[in-house]
Design an enzyme around this catalytic site. Structure first.
Site, PDB file in Angstrom:
ATOM      1  N   ALA A   1      55.917  50.207  -2.082  1.00  0.00           N
ATOM      2  CA  ALA A   1      56.644  51.480  -2.217  1.00  0.00           C
ATOM      3  C   ALA A   1      56.937  52.131  -0.868  1.00  0.00           C
ATOM      4  O   ALA A   1      57.378  53.279  -0.824  1.00  0.00           O
ATOM      5  CB  ALA A   1      55.840  52.439  -3.101  1.00  0.00           C
ATOM      6  N   SER A   2      56.709  51.403   0.221  1.00  0.00           N
ATOM      7  CA  SER A   2      56.957  51.996   1.540  1.00  0.00           C
ATOM      8  C   SER A   2      58.415  51.856   1.974  1.00  0.00           C
ATOM      9  O   SER A   2      58.823  52.469   2.965  1.00  0.00           O
ATOM     10  CB  SER A   2      56.044  51.338   2.582  1.00  0.00           C
ATOM     11  OG  SER A   2      56.209  49.937   2.556  1.00  0.00           O
TER      12      SER A   2
ATOM     13  N   ASP B   1      47.045  46.060   0.452  1.00  0.00           N
ATOM     14  CA  ASP B   1      47.515  44.764   0.938  1.00  0.00           C
ATOM     15  C   ASP B   1      47.284  43.789  -0.198  1.00  0.00           C
ATOM     16  O   ASP B   1      46.127  43.499  -0.549  1.00  0.00           O
ATOM     17  CB  ASP B   1      46.730  44.343   2.191  1.00  0.00           C
ATOM     18  CG  ASP B   1      47.250  43.028   2.759  1.00  0.00           C
ATOM     19  OD1 ASP B   1      47.947  42.283   2.035  1.00  0.00           O
ATOM     20  OD2 ASP B   1      46.973  42.744   3.937  1.00  0.00           O
TER      21      ASP B   1
ATOM     22  N   ASN C   1      55.996  44.974  -7.193  1.00  0.00           N
ATOM     23  CA  ASN C   1      57.239  44.816  -6.420  1.00  0.00           C
ATOM     24  C   ASN C   1      57.063  44.271  -5.002  1.00  0.00           C
ATOM     25  O   ASN C   1      58.031  43.851  -4.373  1.00  0.00           O
ATOM     26  CB  ASN C   1      57.909  46.203  -6.401  1.00  0.00           C
ATOM     27  CG  ASN C   1      59.002  46.342  -5.390  1.00  0.00           C
ATOM     28  OD1 ASN C   1      60.098  45.836  -5.593  1.00  0.00           O
ATOM     29  ND2 ASN C   1      58.727  47.036  -4.287  1.00  0.00           N
TER      30      ASN C   1
ATOM     31  N   SER D   1      63.446  37.527  -8.761  1.00  0.00           N
ATOM     32  CA  SER D   1      64.702  37.424  -7.997  1.00  0.00           C
ATOM     33  C   SER D   1      65.610  36.410  -8.683  1.00  0.00           C
ATOM     34  O   SER D   1      65.129  35.491  -9.364  1.00  0.00           O
ATOM     35  CB  SER D   1      64.398  36.941  -6.575  1.00  0.00           C
ATOM     36  OG  SER D   1      65.599  36.619  -5.896  1.00  0.00           O
TER      37      SER D   1
ATOM     38  N   TYR E   1      60.476  30.974  -0.894  1.00  0.00           N
ATOM     39  CA  TYR E   1      60.741  32.257  -1.563  1.00  0.00           C
ATOM     40  C   TYR E   1      61.181  32.014  -3.016  1.00  0.00           C
ATOM     41  O   TYR E   1      60.627  32.606  -3.953  1.00  0.00           O
ATOM     42  CB  TYR E   1      61.821  33.023  -0.790  1.00  0.00           C
ATOM     43  CG  TYR E   1      62.194  34.356  -1.406  1.00  0.00           C
ATOM     44  CD1 TYR E   1      61.399  35.476  -1.210  1.00  0.00           C
ATOM     45  CD2 TYR E   1      63.344  34.497  -2.180  1.00  0.00           C
ATOM     46  CE1 TYR E   1      61.744  36.710  -1.775  1.00  0.00           C
ATOM     47  CE2 TYR E   1      63.693  35.715  -2.744  1.00  0.00           C
ATOM     48  CZ  TYR E   1      62.896  36.820  -2.534  1.00  0.00           C
ATOM     49  OH  TYR E   1      63.237  38.029  -3.093  1.00  0.00           O
TER      50      TYR E   1
ATOM     51  N   ALA F   1      60.784  29.389  -4.893  1.00  0.00           N
ATOM     52  CA  ALA F   1      59.710  28.787  -5.709  1.00  0.00           C
ATOM     53  C   ALA F   1      58.694  29.853  -6.110  1.00  0.00           C
ATOM     54  O   ALA F   1      58.202  29.861  -7.244  1.00  0.00           O
ATOM     55  CB  ALA F   1      59.033  27.669  -4.926  1.00  0.00           C
TER      56      ALA F   1
ATOM     57  N   LYS G   1      59.262  33.001  -6.597  1.00  0.00           N
ATOM     58  CA  LYS G   1      59.861  33.885  -7.605  1.00  0.00           C
ATOM     59  C   LYS G   1      60.040  33.158  -8.946  1.00  0.00           C
ATOM     60  O   LYS G   1      59.902  33.773 -10.013  1.00  0.00           O
ATOM     61  CB  LYS G   1      61.193  34.438  -7.098  1.00  0.00           C
ATOM     62  CG  LYS G   1      61.057  35.371  -5.883  1.00  0.00           C
ATOM     63  CD  LYS G   1      60.260  36.629  -6.201  1.00  0.00           C
ATOM     64  CE  LYS G   1      60.307  37.661  -5.089  1.00  0.00           C
ATOM     65  NZ  LYS G   1      59.570  38.886  -5.399  1.00  0.00           N
TER      66      LYS G   1
HETATM   67  N1  LIG Z   1      66.602  43.112  -1.502  1.00  0.00           N
HETATM   68  C1  LIG Z   1      66.960  42.087  -2.239  1.00  0.00           C
HETATM   69  O1  LIG Z   1      68.076  41.567  -2.115  1.00  0.00           O
HETATM   70  C2  LIG Z   1      66.013  41.504  -3.258  1.00  0.00           C
HETATM   71  C3  LIG Z   1      66.527  40.578  -4.168  1.00  0.00           C
HETATM   72  C4  LIG Z   1      65.695  40.039  -5.123  1.00  0.00           C
HETATM   73  C5  LIG Z   1      64.369  40.405  -5.174  1.00  0.00           C
HETATM   74  N2  LIG Z   1      63.889  41.303  -4.264  1.00  0.00           N
HETATM   75  C6  LIG Z   1      62.466  41.649  -4.346  1.00  0.00           C
HETATM   76  O2  LIG Z   1      62.310  43.037  -4.418  1.00  0.00           O
HETATM   77  C7  LIG Z   1      61.037  43.399  -3.883  1.00  0.00           C
HETATM   78  C8  LIG Z   1      61.196  44.555  -2.901  1.00  0.00           C
HETATM   79  O3  LIG Z   1      61.946  44.094  -1.799  1.00  0.00           O
HETATM   80  P1  LIG Z   1      62.949  45.035  -0.968  1.00  0.00           P
HETATM   81  O4  LIG Z   1      64.279  44.429  -1.054  1.00  0.00           O
HETATM   82  O5  LIG Z   1      62.775  46.434  -1.363  1.00  0.00           O
HETATM   83  O6  LIG Z   1      62.451  44.746   0.515  1.00  0.00           O
HETATM   84  P2  LIG Z   1      61.564  45.616   1.524  1.00  0.00           P
HETATM   85  O7  LIG Z   1      62.211  46.906   1.804  1.00  0.00           O
HETATM   86  O8  LIG Z   1      61.279  44.680   2.631  1.00  0.00           O
HETATM   87  O9  LIG Z   1      60.240  45.910   0.692  1.00  0.00           O
HETATM   88  C9  LIG Z   1      59.192  45.001   0.579  1.00  0.00           C
HETATM   89  C10 LIG Z   1      57.945  45.786   0.270  1.00  0.00           C
HETATM   90  O10 LIG Z   1      56.858  44.867   0.077  1.00  0.00           O
HETATM   91  C11 LIG Z   1      55.737  45.397   0.734  1.00  0.00           C
HETATM   92  N3  LIG Z   1      54.802  44.347   1.112  1.00  0.00           N
HETATM   93  C12 LIG Z   1      55.033  43.221   1.825  1.00  0.00           C
HETATM   94  N4  LIG Z   1      53.892  42.546   2.026  1.00  0.00           N
HETATM   95  C13 LIG Z   1      52.904  43.263   1.417  1.00  0.00           C
HETATM   96  C14 LIG Z   1      51.514  43.104   1.284  1.00  0.00           C
HETATM   97  N5  LIG Z   1      50.845  42.065   1.826  1.00  0.00           N
HETATM   98  N6  LIG Z   1      50.816  44.034   0.583  1.00  0.00           N
HETATM   99  C15 LIG Z   1      51.450  45.100   0.046  1.00  0.00           C
HETATM  100  N7  LIG Z   1      52.756  45.314   0.132  1.00  0.00           N
HETATM  101  C16 LIG Z   1      53.489  44.394   0.822  1.00  0.00           C
HETATM  102  C17 LIG Z   1      56.263  46.129   1.949  1.00  0.00           C
HETATM  103  O11 LIG Z   1      55.373  47.171   2.318  1.00  0.00           O
HETATM  104  P3  LIG Z   1      54.402  47.159   3.620  1.00  0.00           P
HETATM  105  O12 LIG Z   1      55.020  46.254   4.630  1.00  0.00           O
HETATM  106  O13 LIG Z   1      54.336  48.596   4.012  1.00  0.00           O
HETATM  107  O14 LIG Z   1      53.097  46.647   3.081  1.00  0.00           O
HETATM  108  C18 LIG Z   1      57.558  46.724   1.403  1.00  0.00           C
HETATM  109  O15 LIG Z   1      57.333  48.004   0.873  1.00  0.00           O
HETATM  110  C19 LIG Z   1      60.459  42.125  -3.258  1.00  0.00           C
HETATM  111  O16 LIG Z   1      59.532  41.523  -4.142  1.00  0.00           O
HETATM  112  C20 LIG Z   1      61.680  41.239  -3.117  1.00  0.00           C
HETATM  113  O17 LIG Z   1      61.351  39.873  -3.123  1.00  0.00           O
HETATM  114  C21 LIG Z   1      64.675  41.876  -3.304  1.00  0.00           C
END
Ligand SMILES: NC(=O)c1ccc[n+]([C@@H]2O[C@H](COP(=O)([O-])OP(=O)(O)OC[C@H]3O[C@@H](n4cnc5c(N)ncnc54)[C@H](OP(=O)(O)O)[C@@H]3O)[C@@H](O)[C@H]2O)c1
Length: 255
Positions: free
Chosen positions: A19-20, A68, A96, A148, A161, A163, A165
């Site tokens: 959620a960051s 984490d 998420n 995804s 990635y 795999a 998902k």
């Molecule tokens: N954007 C797209 O096109 C897209 C498409 C399909 C699916 N998704 C999925 O949507 C989700 C959110 O992605 P987003 O697009 O919003 O990207 P993002 O802005 O990079 O967000 C990813 C989030 O995951 C958190 N995260 C990463 N590693 C972590 C860990 N070890 N522990 C806890 N939190 C962790 C990060 O927070 P911290 O780094 O602060 O921990 C960040 O808040 C992901 O699962 C991604 O695979 C995104």
């Protein structure tokens, strides 16, 4: 019919991982507007604290917790802190957190493969287990896994990635099967390309990706509002085990 009661989340406690930034941060705000008490969880405390302060200023009950997903002790601690703060269990988990490495199959390093699976699959599974154990004791709950379209179709340079998902989609079905009798619904959302920080690594392919998207644009986090409210609320009460693409038609035109 009371539409607000159907799609609203009044009084529900919702924990959102990742959620960051991006989708997680946006959906935390949407759920807060829908009446939920929101728990924003991630590693970047500064970002979480800023978002929580803004939500509280607007009058929404909100809490930030360090999480984490690759560390099981931190998962248990985050849930404990959230439940103690609100004096109630988590009703909805928005599962998420995720990371991406976009590299050719032959160039993916062992450490990168491990990191993707530890975060996107093992981490998501451990968080879901923690939530489901607590929900099972109360006999109700909702889990939404963020997968995804890369888990539904092959995307170049996304072997680990995609795999991870695809496995999350499969896990969603098994969880739904096993947890229905405990009053827990489990579904997944499969976003296409959504404009967030994660998309930065795909910049070089942006125009090509847009060309092959039937709706001819990338998605924005707000394009996930409807499905996120549907699955979390009473409106989705008879839905479990589904993985819903929200992708402007991308999977239909996949080649
Ligand atoms: N954007 C797209 O096109 C897209 C498409 C399909 C699916 N998704 C999925 O949507 C989700 C959110 O992605 P987003 O697009 O919003 O990207 P993002 O802005 O990079 O967000 C990813 C989030 O995951 C958190 N995260 C990463 N590693 C972590 C860990 N070890 N522990 C806890 N939190 C962790 C990060 O927070 P911290 O780094 O602060 O921990 C960040 O808040 C992901 O699962 C991604 O695979 C995104």
């Amino acid at each position: 019919m009371d539409i607000e009661a159907l799609f609203g989340l009044s009084g529900k406690v919702v924990l959102i991982t990742g959620a960051s930034s991006g989708i997680g941060l946006h959906i935390a705000k949407v759920y807060a507007q829908a009446g939920a008490k929101v728990v924003l969880a991630a590693r970047r405390r500064d970002r979480i604290d800023k978002a929580v302060a803004e939500l509280r200023l607007q009058g929404h009950p909100a809490l930030g917790v360090y999480l984490d997903v690759t560390e099981s002790a931190s998962i248990a601690a985050a849930f404990q802190e959230a439940e103690s703060h609100f004096g109630a269990g988590i009703d909805v988990l928005y599962n998420n957190s995720g990371i991406i490495y976009q590299k050719p199959f032959l160039e993916q390093e062992e450490s990168e493969i491990a990191r993707v699976f530890d975060t996107n699959l093992k981490g998501a599974m451990l968080v879901a287990q923690e939530a489901a154990r607590r929900m099972a004791m109360r006999g109700s709950g909702v889990i939404i896994n963020i997968a995804s379209t890369a888990g539904l179709r092959a995307g170049g340079m996304l072997s680990s990635y995609g795999a991870s998902k695809a496995a999350l989609i499969q896990m969603t079905e098994v969880m739904a099967l096993e947890l229905a009798s405990k009053g827990i619904r489990v579904n997944a959302i499969c976003p296409g390309n959504i404009e967030t920080d994660m998309q930065e690594s795909l910049k070089a392919f942006e125009q090509a990706l847009i060309r092959r998207t039937p709706m001819k644009r990338f998605g924005r986090p707000e394009d996930l509002d409807g499905v996120s409210l549907l699955l979390a609320s009473e409106a989705g009460r008879y839905m479990t085990g589904v993985s819903i693409p929200v992708d402007g038609g991308q999977v239909l035109a996949w080649m």
